[in-house]
Design a protein around this motif. Structure first.
Motif, PDB file in Angstrom:
ATOM      1  N   PRO A 166       0.807  -1.214   0.000  1.00 17.63           N
ATOM      2  CA  PRO A 166       0.000   0.000   0.000  1.00 17.63           C
ATOM      3  C   PRO A 166       0.843   1.269   0.000  1.00 17.63           C
ATOM      4  CG  PRO A 166       0.068  -0.946   2.195  1.00 17.63           C
ATOM      5  CD  PRO A 166       0.790  -1.912   1.291  1.00 17.63           C
ATOM      6  N   ASP A 167       0.316   2.284  -0.673  1.00 19.64           N
ATOM      7  CA  ASP A 167       0.876   3.624  -0.577  1.00 19.64           C
ATOM      8  C   ASP A 167       0.339   4.199   0.729  1.00 19.64           C
ATOM      9  OD1 ASP A 167       1.534   6.308  -0.711  1.00 19.64           O
ATOM     10  OD2 ASP A 167       0.414   6.703  -2.545  1.00 19.64           O
TER      11      ASP A 167
ATOM     12  N   ASP B 162      -5.140   5.655  -1.417  1.00 17.96           N
ATOM     13  CA  ASP B 162      -5.774   4.344  -1.582  1.00 17.96           C
ATOM     14  C   ASP B 162      -5.076   3.502  -2.646  1.00 17.96           C
ATOM     15  OD1 ASP B 162      -7.662   4.777   0.364  1.00 17.96           O
ATOM     16  OD2 ASP B 162      -9.165   5.549  -1.026  1.00 17.96           O
TER      17      ASP B 162
ATOM     18  N   TRP C  67      -2.101   1.193  -4.455  1.00 22.34           N
ATOM     19  CA  TRP C  67      -1.125   0.168  -4.092  1.00 22.34           C
ATOM     20  C   TRP C  67      -0.001   0.246  -5.105  1.00 22.34           C
ATOM     21  CZ3 TRP C  67      -1.227  -4.703  -1.068  1.00 22.34           C
ATOM     22  CH2 TRP C  67      -2.008  -4.555   0.083  1.00 22.34           C
TER      23      TRP C  67
ATOM     24  N   LEU D  36      -4.116  -7.913  -3.028  1.00 29.86           N
ATOM     25  CA  LEU D  36      -4.518  -6.611  -2.523  1.00 29.86           C
ATOM     26  C   LEU D  36      -6.020  -6.568  -2.286  1.00 29.86           C
ATOM     27  CD1 LEU D  36      -4.907  -3.948  -5.238  1.00 29.86           C
ATOM     28  CD2 LEU D  36      -3.962  -6.152  -5.857  1.00 29.86           C
TER      29      LEU D  36
ATOM     30  N   ARG E 136      -8.992  -1.293  -5.053  1.00 31.88           N
ATOM     31  CA  ARG E 136      -7.736  -0.530  -5.075  1.00 31.88           C
ATOM     32  C   ARG E 136      -7.155  -0.515  -6.487  1.00 31.88           C
ATOM     33  NH1 ARG E 136      -5.740   0.537   0.163  1.00 31.88           N
ATOM     34  NH2 ARG E 136      -7.580   0.406   1.482  1.00 31.88           N
TER      35      ARG E 136
END
Length: 192
Positions: A60-61, A65, A67, A85, A89
């Motif tokens: 995740p960043d 939201d 990735w 994930l 996303r």
């Protein structure tokens, strides 16, 4: 002149710039690519970002939201990995990049196939192309012996955002040609 993939580079902060709405969008895009670059290099020993969470394939960043999807480590080689994930996303994908001590050469490598630093890339999700854009050159500091030769380097990338992805299994293809070597990464994605 150097052609390197993203691996082996750690990034330096650059001063923020003020400007129009178009510049604000470009700055936001640059920030996403900058965070991806930091995340991508955080898995490498001796980098400046050991505190960032990193999975070998995707992660995740922490600021959105989105990735991040890992990049190929060696140009001209076929690779395969997996990524899991959450549903809904989107993934930041970077099929190719160029590193150079010269901003214009960095940019030129992604614009001209006859350049000595030529690089091109494609990305697909379930056979559909991902729209890619060329990021502005990001100033980086090499985390390897290259820094002794050229301590100020620039990273230019073709990148895009794939998704959002619905629940189920997906296949992402990242294809790049760097210095006349073509490689393909196949990523088996599970969205839960």
């Amino acid at each position: 002149m150097l052609v390197l993939l993203v691996a082996g580079c750690a990034e330096q902060a650059l001063p923020a710039q003020k400007g129009s709405t178009t510049q604000a969008i470009a700055t936001q895009d640059e920030q996403v690519l900058r965070r991806w670059s930091q995340w991508n290099t955080s898995a490498l020993p001796g980098t400046a970002y050991p505190e960032l969470p990193h999975r070998d394939s995707c992660g995740p960043d922490p600021n959105s939201d989105l990735w991040f999807l890992d990049a190929q480590r060696v140009p001209g080689r076929d690779e395969r990995w997996t990524c899991t994930l959450p549903a809904g996303r989107s993934l930041v994908v970077v099929p190719t990049g160029v590193v150079s001590p010269d901003q214009s050469i960095c940019r030129e490598g992604l614009n001209r196939l006859d350049s000595p630093l030529s690089a091109e890339g494609e990305a697909y999700v379930d056979g559909e192309p991902v729209v890619l854009q060329m990021g502005e050159p990001l100033q980086i500091a090499a985390a390897d012996p290259v820094a002794a030769v050229a301590p100020q380097m620039y990273f230019c990338a073709l990148w895009g955002i794939a998704g959002p992805l619905g629940a189920g299994r997906h296949t992402i293809i990242l294809r790049n040609t760097v210095a006349e070597k073509t490689g393909t990464a196949t990523v088996d994605v599970t969205v839960q």
